[in-house]
Motif scaffolding. Sequence first.
Motif, PDB file in Angstrom:
ATOM      1  N   TYR A   1       0.877  -1.278  -0.224  1.00 20.37           N
ATOM      2  CA  TYR A   1       0.078  -0.012   0.148  1.00 20.37           C
ATOM      3  C   TYR A   1       0.811   1.151  -0.041  1.00 20.37           C
ATOM      4  O   TYR A   1       0.484   2.247  -0.697  1.00 20.37           O
ATOM      5  N   LEU A   2       1.810   1.275   0.927  1.00 24.60           N
ATOM      6  CA  LEU A   2       2.957   2.399   0.907  1.00 24.60           C
ATOM      7  C   LEU A   2       3.433   2.665  -0.646  1.00 24.60           C
ATOM      8  O   LEU A   2       3.262   3.888  -0.932  1.00 24.60           O
ATOM      9  N   ASP A   3       3.813   1.681  -1.355  1.00 24.33           N
ATOM     10  CA  ASP A   3       4.608   1.668  -2.386  1.00 24.33           C
ATOM     11  C   ASP A   3       3.772   2.275  -3.496  1.00 24.33           C
ATOM     12  O   ASP A   3       3.959   2.952  -4.160  1.00 24.33           O
ATOM     13  N   ARG A   4       2.221   1.934  -3.219  1.00 25.85           N
ATOM     14  CA  ARG A   4       1.264   2.363  -4.432  1.00 25.85           C
ATOM     15  C   ARG A   4       1.168   3.824  -4.126  1.00 25.85           C
ATOM     16  O   ARG A   4       1.074   4.623  -5.245  1.00 25.85           O
ATOM     17  N   LEU A   5       0.949   4.228  -2.871  1.00 24.66           N
ATOM     18  CA  LEU A   5       0.673   5.502  -2.447  1.00 24.66           C
ATOM     19  C   LEU A   5       2.112   6.610  -2.782  1.00 24.66           C
ATOM     20  O   LEU A   5       1.897   7.648  -3.065  1.00 24.66           O
ATOM     21  N   ALA A   6       3.032   5.801  -2.750  1.00 30.95           N
ATOM     22  CA  ALA A   6       4.379   6.524  -3.185  1.00 30.95           C
ATOM     23  C   ALA A   6       4.643   6.952  -4.785  1.00 30.95           C
ATOM     24  O   ALA A   6       5.642   7.269  -5.269  1.00 30.95           O
ATOM     25  N   GLY A   7       3.916   5.847  -5.567  1.00 34.55           N
ATOM     26  CA  GLY A   7       4.073   6.024  -6.816  1.00 34.55           C
ATOM     27  C   GLY A   7       3.011   6.652  -7.644  1.00 34.55           C
ATOM     28  O   GLY A   7       2.267   7.387  -7.190  1.00 34.55           O
ATOM     29  N   GLY A   8       3.250   6.480  -9.170  1.00 37.36           N
ATOM     30  CA  GLY A   8       2.192   7.138  -9.898  1.00 37.36           C
ATOM     31  C   GLY A   8       2.648   8.788 -10.228  1.00 37.36           C
ATOM     32  O   GLY A   8       3.737   9.048  -9.634  1.00 37.36           O
ATOM     33  N   GLU A   9       1.912   9.344 -11.143  1.00 40.19           N
ATOM     34  CA  GLU A   9       2.278  10.672 -11.528  1.00 40.19           C
ATOM     35  C   GLU A   9       1.962  11.542 -10.533  1.00 40.19           C
ATOM     36  O   GLU A   9       2.660  12.538 -10.186  1.00 40.19           O
ATOM     37  N   LYS A  10       1.080  11.350  -9.504  1.00 46.76           N
ATOM     38  CA  LYS A  10       1.056  12.262  -8.554  1.00 46.76           C
ATOM     39  C   LYS A  10       0.917  11.737  -7.243  1.00 46.76           C
ATOM     40  O   LYS A  10      -0.354  11.115  -6.519  1.00 46.76           O
ATOM     41  N   PRO A  11       2.204  11.166  -6.775  1.00 46.95           N
ATOM     42  CA  PRO A  11       2.246  10.481  -5.374  1.00 46.95           C
ATOM     43  C   PRO A  11       1.497  11.054  -4.345  1.00 46.95           C
ATOM     44  O   PRO A  11       1.610  12.715  -3.944  1.00 46.95           O
ATOM     45  N   LEU A  12       1.028  10.503  -3.385  1.00 44.51           N
ATOM     46  CA  LEU A  12       0.437  11.069  -2.060  1.00 44.51           C
ATOM     47  C   LEU A  12       1.322  11.107  -0.852  1.00 44.51           C
ATOM     48  O   LEU A  12       1.199  11.889   0.057  1.00 44.51           O
ATOM     49  N   ILE A  13       2.623  10.444  -0.802  1.00 40.24           N
ATOM     50  CA  ILE A  13       3.529  10.168  -0.124  1.00 40.24           C
ATOM     51  C   ILE A  13       4.799  10.329  -0.699  1.00 40.24           C
ATOM     52  O   ILE A  13       4.836   9.841  -1.865  1.00 40.24           O
ATOM     53  N   GLU A  14       5.872  10.601   0.200  1.00 40.60           N
ATOM     54  CA  GLU A  14       7.144  10.570  -0.466  1.00 40.60           C
ATOM     55  C   GLU A  14       8.189  10.258   0.908  1.00 40.60           C
ATOM     56  O   GLU A  14       7.792  10.475   1.991  1.00 40.60           O
ATOM     57  N   THR A  15       9.333   9.989   0.368  1.00 38.48           N
ATOM     58  CA  THR A  15      10.409   9.926   1.455  1.00 38.48           C
ATOM     59  C   THR A  15      10.971  11.349   1.644  1.00 38.48           C
ATOM     60  O   THR A  15      11.089  12.124   0.840  1.00 38.48           O
TER      61      THR A  15
END
Length: 333
Positions: free
Chosen positions: A242-256
């Motif tokens: 889930y974290l991986d999906r939220l951090a991916g894509g063109e408009k990520p919702l989370i980041e490092t």
Amino acid sequence: MIVFTSSDAAVNALTRLRLRDRSVAWSDPLYMGMVSPHWDLGAFASARAVAHRSFGWDEDKLVEKDFSLRNEFLQEAVSGEEEVALLFGPGVGDQLNLAHLLAWVTTHAAGVLQRTRLATSERNLDLLTDEEIGDLLAGAGEIFAAAADQYRGAWAAYVSPDPQFLENYLYQAADSPYSGKALNAVKRVLREYPSSENGLSLTEGQILDCLRLGLESPRELYEAYSQTEEHCYLRNWDFWAYLDRLAGGEKPLIETESGTPFLCPPKALAWDLFYGQKLRLTDWGSSVLNGDAMTLCAEGRWIGGVQLEAGAMWYWDYPRESLTREARELANA
């Protein structure tokens, strides 16, 4: 006796108790990835192995081999005369696996139910002591045909490509004294559809809330998330996905915090690096969580037999407690 259970820990406990029963884990995170409607156990195992590979979990051939072994145990239970016991927990994953097992048995080997006993724990099986597992097995009781039918109905609804089947089950089974934990599992699954308010599933909203509260590391996030529900929806490996999906894509919702790509196991088993990561909400993630924007991160995701796609999206309307095709008109780009 042949024992089927949703927990590897329960299998180990039964082994340590030195009972003469044979036991096998019937466990698969069926809330992750596509779930096919195949009645053929071999075809189902192959399809789920592909789903596992899509998340980077083990080699698909190894997964399929494990599932083939459990299928052999089931076929042995059907063809033999031994008593069968089912030990399952209360969580969504446990209940979906139980529904799969009972749906297959009631459809293809209904006679086995006469020598099958069922026990569903009120607590996660992984948290029980060996003695408690033994007591659970000793207390397993008769499976009523009406209860088996409820599980079969839940399974048919879950693997249907039409999510309204799942919603209809919710209301049809509400008054049944035999639906119990299966009904609770269906209720929880429906809340994994993206919210019509901001496009976040319940779990995604919980994760973003934890980040907003200042939690940063994957371990901290999972520990906090696991306290948000009585029975945790995800295991830790599923949570990382889930974290991986939220951090991916063109408009990520989370980041490092460092700005480097999120490191998700088992792509690289660098555990110190993985646990050492610090995560935070992106500006976009904050906007979505606050209800000021609509995320499309659910596109392409599977929930049972339903794939959420552009032009074929379904949302969960919390005020109405129902599925809808319509979402609030908010900025999504």
